[in-house]
Design a protein around this motif. Structure first.
Motif, PDB file in Angstrom:
ATOM      1  N   UNK A 140       0.824  -1.201   0.000  1.00 22.36           N
ATOM      2  CA  UNK A 140       0.000   0.000   0.000  1.00 22.36           C
ATOM      3  C   UNK A 140       0.860   1.254   0.000  1.00 22.36           C
ATOM      4  N   UNK A 141       1.949   1.226   0.765  1.00 23.97           N
ATOM      5  CA  UNK A 141       2.869   2.362   0.798  1.00 23.97           C
ATOM      6  C   UNK A 141       3.471   2.619  -0.574  1.00 23.97           C
ATOM      7  N   UNK A 142       3.865   1.558  -1.259  1.00 23.23           N
ATOM      8  CA  UNK A 142       4.442   1.701  -2.596  1.00 23.23           C
ATOM      9  C   UNK A 142       3.413   2.268  -3.573  1.00 23.23           C
ATOM     10  N   UNK A 143       2.172   1.788  -3.488  1.00 24.52           N
ATOM     11  CA  UNK A 143       1.126   2.264  -4.396  1.00 24.52           C
ATOM     12  C   UNK A 143       0.806   3.739  -4.150  1.00 24.52           C
TER      13      UNK A 143
ATOM     14  N   UNK B 255       1.282   7.017  -6.634  1.00 18.37           N
ATOM     15  CA  UNK B 255       0.210   7.979  -6.918  1.00 18.37           C
ATOM     16  C   UNK B 255       0.666   9.412  -6.634  1.00 18.37           C
ATOM     17  N   UNK B 256       1.322   9.608  -5.499  1.00 19.91           N
ATOM     18  CA  UNK B 256       1.793  10.947  -5.132  1.00 19.91           C
ATOM     19  C   UNK B 256       2.812  11.455  -6.140  1.00 19.91           C
ATOM     20  N   UNK B 257       3.783  10.608  -6.490  1.00 22.58           N
ATOM     21  CA  UNK B 257       4.810  11.016  -7.453  1.00 22.58           C
ATOM     22  C   UNK B 257       4.190  11.327  -8.805  1.00 22.58           C
ATOM     23  N   UNK B 258       3.235  10.511  -9.233  1.00 15.67           N
ATOM     24  CA  UNK B 258       2.562  10.736 -10.519  1.00 15.67           C
ATOM     25  C   UNK B 258       1.759  12.034 -10.495  1.00 15.67           C
TER      26      UNK B 258
ATOM     27  N   UNK C  45      11.990   1.226   1.802  1.00 16.36           N
ATOM     28  CA  UNK C  45      13.146   0.660   1.120  1.00 16.36           C
ATOM     29  C   UNK C  45      12.825   0.306  -0.329  1.00 16.36           C
ATOM     30  N   UNK C  46      11.617  -0.205  -0.581  1.00 16.89           N
ATOM     31  CA  UNK C  46      11.220  -0.519  -1.953  1.00 16.89           C
ATOM     32  C   UNK C  46      11.083   0.759  -2.770  1.00 16.89           C
ATOM     33  N   UNK C  47      10.395   1.754  -2.204  1.00 11.23           N
ATOM     34  CA  UNK C  47      10.110   2.994  -2.929  1.00 11.23           C
ATOM     35  C   UNK C  47      11.390   3.770  -3.217  1.00 11.23           C
TER      36      UNK C  47
END
Length: 333
Positions: A26-29, A33-36, A219-221
């Protein structure tokens, strides 16, 4: 005593539940969205997925190497790293417990029964700090010492960032990192075991604090192209955009932003570099043979060969270096 120490460590690292995995995804998604939303003016779902998974990124040789490396590591070594971490931390923790209790002639733990909330809070914070400073110091050493750098180059050889790039770490490098954790973290845990063996870390909505740490540090993001900043919180937490600078090939960014979760270590030791908002970076190495790292042989075997080259030259210091030997050292991004 040893069983109790092992049990406490297993409790500490056992936060790999479905809830934790869901929170990470969920954090990655949300980050995507925020970056986009901040980057693209005319928005659509089609454009969103093209932004999140750019064709030039997922088809890059580096991305393909990341996937192959990730799959083989998961398939070949699922039980190596976790037991190794337990062994190192337990050994140092048990040794610390025995040494202090023997020197000062007392029978631990000092606190019988469950610890109070203040003790649990202090214990949790101290263990988080121990893990974080341990990582910072080892990371600095990876960039400073040629033998460690040859292993760490595997991680920095990624020319695009695709999330699983976070796991682009040589197995020997990962094992050595866990051994180093055993020193600082094991010492901290051993001292706390003298006080109470009933300590457990704080949980947030039932989620272990170490899982919450992984969510916070993203860490993924931070191993993607999403330029996520935490605003004023950057003074405490190292945001993904600041870590992406660490992977930059720009000489101005070399040996900067070593932190894991907290950013104040870099500020304290003079290794912090704050990027411009929305600053772009070119990732990878500037070695002449950087392409050799985009294969399984290059990622697994070549670092070991080059480590041996450093060792051989140190044994025979009078022997002149060949052009290949000099180029193998690379430039530190």
């Amino acid at each position: 005593m040893l069983d109790d120490l092992v049990g406490k460590i297993l409790d500490k690292i056992s936060g790999t539940s479905l809830l934790a995995t869901g929170l990470l995804l969920l954090t990655a998604f949300v980050s995507a969205l925020v970056a986009y939303w901040r980057t693209v003016e005319e928005k659509s779902w089609k454009e969103f997925f093209e932004f999140v998974i750019p064709h030039e990124v997922i088809t890059h040789p580096s991305a393909k190497a990341d996937l192959l490396f990730w799959v083989t590591k998961k398939a070949l070594m699922p039980f190596l790293m976790l037991p190794a971490g337990i062994v190192f931390v337990t050994a140092v923790g048990y040794g610390t417990n025995w040494l202090f209790s023997t020197l000062f002639q007392f029978q631990p733990p000092l606190i019988e029964g469950p610890a109070g909330p203040v003790t649990v809070l202090i214990f949790t914070v101290s263990m988080l700090l121990a893990y974080d400073i341990s990582y910072y110091l080892y990371h600095v050493a990876q960039h400073r010492y040629p033998l460690l750098w040859e292993l760490h180059k595997v991680h920095h050889s990624a020319e695009v960032m695709v999330g699983i790039t976070k796991d682009r770490v040589h197995p020997l490098d990962e094992l050595m990192n866990r051994a180093w954790d055993g020193l600082i973290v094991g010492l901290c845990f051993g001292i706390w075991s003298l006080i109470s063996l009933n300590l457990v870390e704080l949980t947030v909505f039932g989620v272990n604090v170490y899982v919450m740490r992984n969510i916070l540090m993203m860490d993924f993001v931070r191993h993607t192209h999403f330029k996520i900043s935490f605003g004023p919180l950057n003074n405490l937490i190292l945001c993904p955009h600041w870590h992406q600078l660490h992977h930059s090939t720009d000489p101005r960014h070399y040996d900067k932003n070593f932190g894991l979760l907290f950013s104040f270590w870099d500020r304290l030791f003079g290794t912090l570099c704050v990027p411009r908002p929305d600053e772009d970076f070119k990732f990878g190495l500037v070695d002449r043979d950087v392409r050799d790292y985009q294969s399984l042989a290059g990622l697994y075997v070549m670092p070991l060969k080059r480590m041996w080259g450093h060792i051989a030259r140190s044994i025979r210091p009078g022997k002149s270096r060949s052009r290949t030997s000099r180029s193998s050292e690379g430039t530190r991004p």
